[in-house]
Design an enzyme around this catalytic site. Sequence first.
Site, short mmCIF file in Angstrom:
data_model
loop_
_atom_site.label_atom_id
_atom_site.label_comp_id
_atom_site.label_asym_id
_atom_site.label_seq_id
_atom_site.Cartn_x
_atom_site.Cartn_y
_atom_site.Cartn_z
N ASN A 118 0.81 -1.23 0.00
CA ASN A 118 0.00 0.00 0.00
C ASN A 118 0.84 1.27 0.00
OD1 ASN A 118 0.86 -0.30 2.60
ND2 ASN A 118 -1.14 -0.74 3.48
N ARG A 258 2.88 6.28 11.93
CA ARG A 258 2.24 5.73 13.13
C ARG A 258 2.01 6.87 14.11
NH1 ARG A 258 0.76 2.30 10.42
NH2 ARG A 258 1.23 0.09 10.51
N GLN A 287 -5.93 2.75 18.38
CA GLN A 287 -6.94 2.60 17.33
C GLN A 287 -7.92 1.49 17.67
OE1 GLN A 287 -4.18 4.21 13.64
NE2 GLN A 287 -5.15 2.27 13.41
N HIS A 311 -7.84 5.67 10.14
CA HIS A 311 -6.69 5.02 9.47
C HIS A 311 -7.10 4.40 8.12
CE1 HIS A 311 -2.91 2.30 10.19
NE2 HIS A 311 -2.97 2.78 8.96
P1 NAI Z 1 10.33 1.11 4.52
O1 NAI Z 1 10.92 0.08 5.39
O2 NAI Z 1 10.43 0.97 3.04
O3 NAI Z 1 10.96 2.54 4.89
C1 NAI Z 1 11.10 2.99 6.19
C2 NAI Z 1 12.27 3.96 6.24
O4 NAI Z 1 12.29 4.58 7.53
C3 NAI Z 1 13.62 3.26 6.04
O5 NAI Z 1 14.35 3.93 5.04
C4 NAI Z 1 14.26 3.37 7.42
O6 NAI Z 1 15.68 3.47 7.35
C5 NAI Z 1 13.64 4.66 7.92
N1 NAI Z 1 13.76 4.81 9.37
C6 NAI Z 1 13.62 3.88 10.34
N2 NAI Z 1 13.87 4.42 11.54
C7 NAI Z 1 14.16 5.72 11.33
C8 NAI Z 1 14.51 6.79 12.19
N3 NAI Z 1 14.67 6.62 13.52
N4 NAI Z 1 14.72 8.00 11.64
C9 NAI Z 1 14.62 8.18 10.31
N5 NAI Z 1 14.31 7.20 9.43
C10 NAI Z 1 14.08 5.98 9.95
O7 NAI Z 1 8.82 1.24 4.98
P2 NAI Z 1 7.60 1.89 4.18
O8 NAI Z 1 6.95 0.88 3.32
O9 NAI Z 1 8.05 3.17 3.57
O10 NAI Z 1 6.60 2.18 5.38
C11 NAI Z 1 6.97 3.06 6.44
C12 NAI Z 1 5.93 3.00 7.54
O11 NAI Z 1 4.73 3.60 7.09
C13 NAI Z 1 5.51 1.60 7.97
O12 NAI Z 1 6.41 1.02 8.87
C14 NAI Z 1 4.18 1.86 8.60
O13 NAI Z 1 4.33 2.18 9.97
C15 NAI Z 1 3.66 3.09 7.86
N6 NAI Z 1 2.54 2.73 6.96
C16 NAI Z 1 1.33 3.33 7.17
C17 NAI Z 1 0.25 2.98 6.40
C18 NAI Z 1 -1.09 3.63 6.59
O14 NAI Z 1 -2.10 3.09 6.14
N7 NAI Z 1 -1.16 4.79 7.20
C19 NAI Z 1 0.33 1.93 5.37
C20 NAI Z 1 1.68 1.45 5.15
C21 NAI Z 1 2.72 1.82 5.96
#
Ligand code: NAI
Length: 369
Positions: A118, A258, A287, A311
């Site tokens: 997504n 989040r 949530q 959400h």
């Molecule tokens: P991803 O794993 O591709 O990217 C996450 C990035 O955040 C990585 O580059 C990582 O190095 C970075 N990161 C981790 N800790 C960090 C920190 N302390 N400071 C700065 N950067 C940091 O994950 P993706 O697919 O981009 O998703 C990210 C998040 O988005 C998910 O873990 C989820 O919590 C949230 N999400 C929310 C959705 C919604 O419906 N609102 C749906 C899908 C994801």
Amino acid sequence: MVKVLCVLYSGGKHAQEQPRLLGTIENKLGLEQYMKDNGHEFVVTDDKEGPNSVFAKEIVDAEVVITTPFHPGYLTKEIMATAKKLKLCITAGIGSDHIDLDAANEHKLTVAEVTGSNVVSVAEHVIMTILILVRNYNVGHEQVYRSKAWDVAAVAKDSYDLEGKVVGTIGAGRIGYRVLERLLPFNCKELLYYDYQDLPAEAAKKVGARRIEDIKEFLGACDVVTVNAPLHAGTKDLINEETIKYMKDGAWLINTARGAICNAEAVRKAVDSGKLRGYGGDVWNVQPAPADHPWREMSGPGGRGNAMTPHVSGTSIDAQERYAAGTKAIFDNWLAGKPQKPEDLITESGSYATKAYGNRVAQNQEAKK
Ligand code: NAI
């Protein structure tokens, strides 16, 4: 033949009206027939809170749990201790912070999510929310639709162009990068990112994004901040009363990652006082969010600055079809003893399989030395 416990949100009449609303207890990720045909026990519920919930009762002999971030079945350490047969936790979507991942490692559980399912849906929601806030859209809409009023000045005094603004993403992974890509045509002054991993040089060049390693410097440079990092110990409360002080006066903050990454009270105060010109997103620290959650009521001068939704960003119909298919693929791989796609794995065999949750792969290696 295995027992699979699945926690989804209730769709009610909407699930009848829209059969493609797969992430509901009624439409069961489209898996009901498949589970039946293969003789699996498939328990689907939205009742997830407390010791008497269906979730707490049924997990004790389930081998597989499927949960979604939209209506999270919180897999705490305590719940996990009761789940003696549990082997696989599938997140139908992305973001497995509702699972105590350290405890999952202790129990040697496999946690897998449908990576990428997504990311476009969320990136589109981010761009929409940025525009809603920067253009002061809600105030104008409320005027004409609810109040039957007409006061151009009241909207225009807080309405800006995105062009020429500095926009930065906390987290430049799959979603963060797609947000940067989608911002390109808006001719922003600069695109920035804060992440502990560098973007590949080619990818950074394509969007012209610059990495800032110091959070204070990063926050101070941005007119718009969008949060796209997972929730873990290193991001919980990252945006708080103290760090908000480093943000520009009148900046906009968007968080679809989040809820608990941004301190709820600190954000409310900043929006109410006008320090932030607005906050928007779809994720909440609990949530469903309680009726008195500070983010429901917050609004700045002139009613501006609240662009919250439930959400939904990652659960568009298109996204649901992708994460339902991905959930089945993960389950099938597990049943057949086949390896999972590496990018879907969060924990496996007692250690982190991803760098996204606080670079814990490095921590694991450190711990093993
Ligand atoms: P991803 O794993 O591709 O990217 C996450 C990035 O955040 C990585 O580059 C990582 O190095 C970075 N990161 C981790 N800790 C960090 C920190 N302390 N400071 C700065 N950067 C940091 O994950 P993706 O697919 O981009 O998703 C990210 C998040 O988005 C998910 O873990 C989820 O919590 C949230 N999400 C929310 C959705 C919604 O419906 N609102 C749906 C899908 C994801």
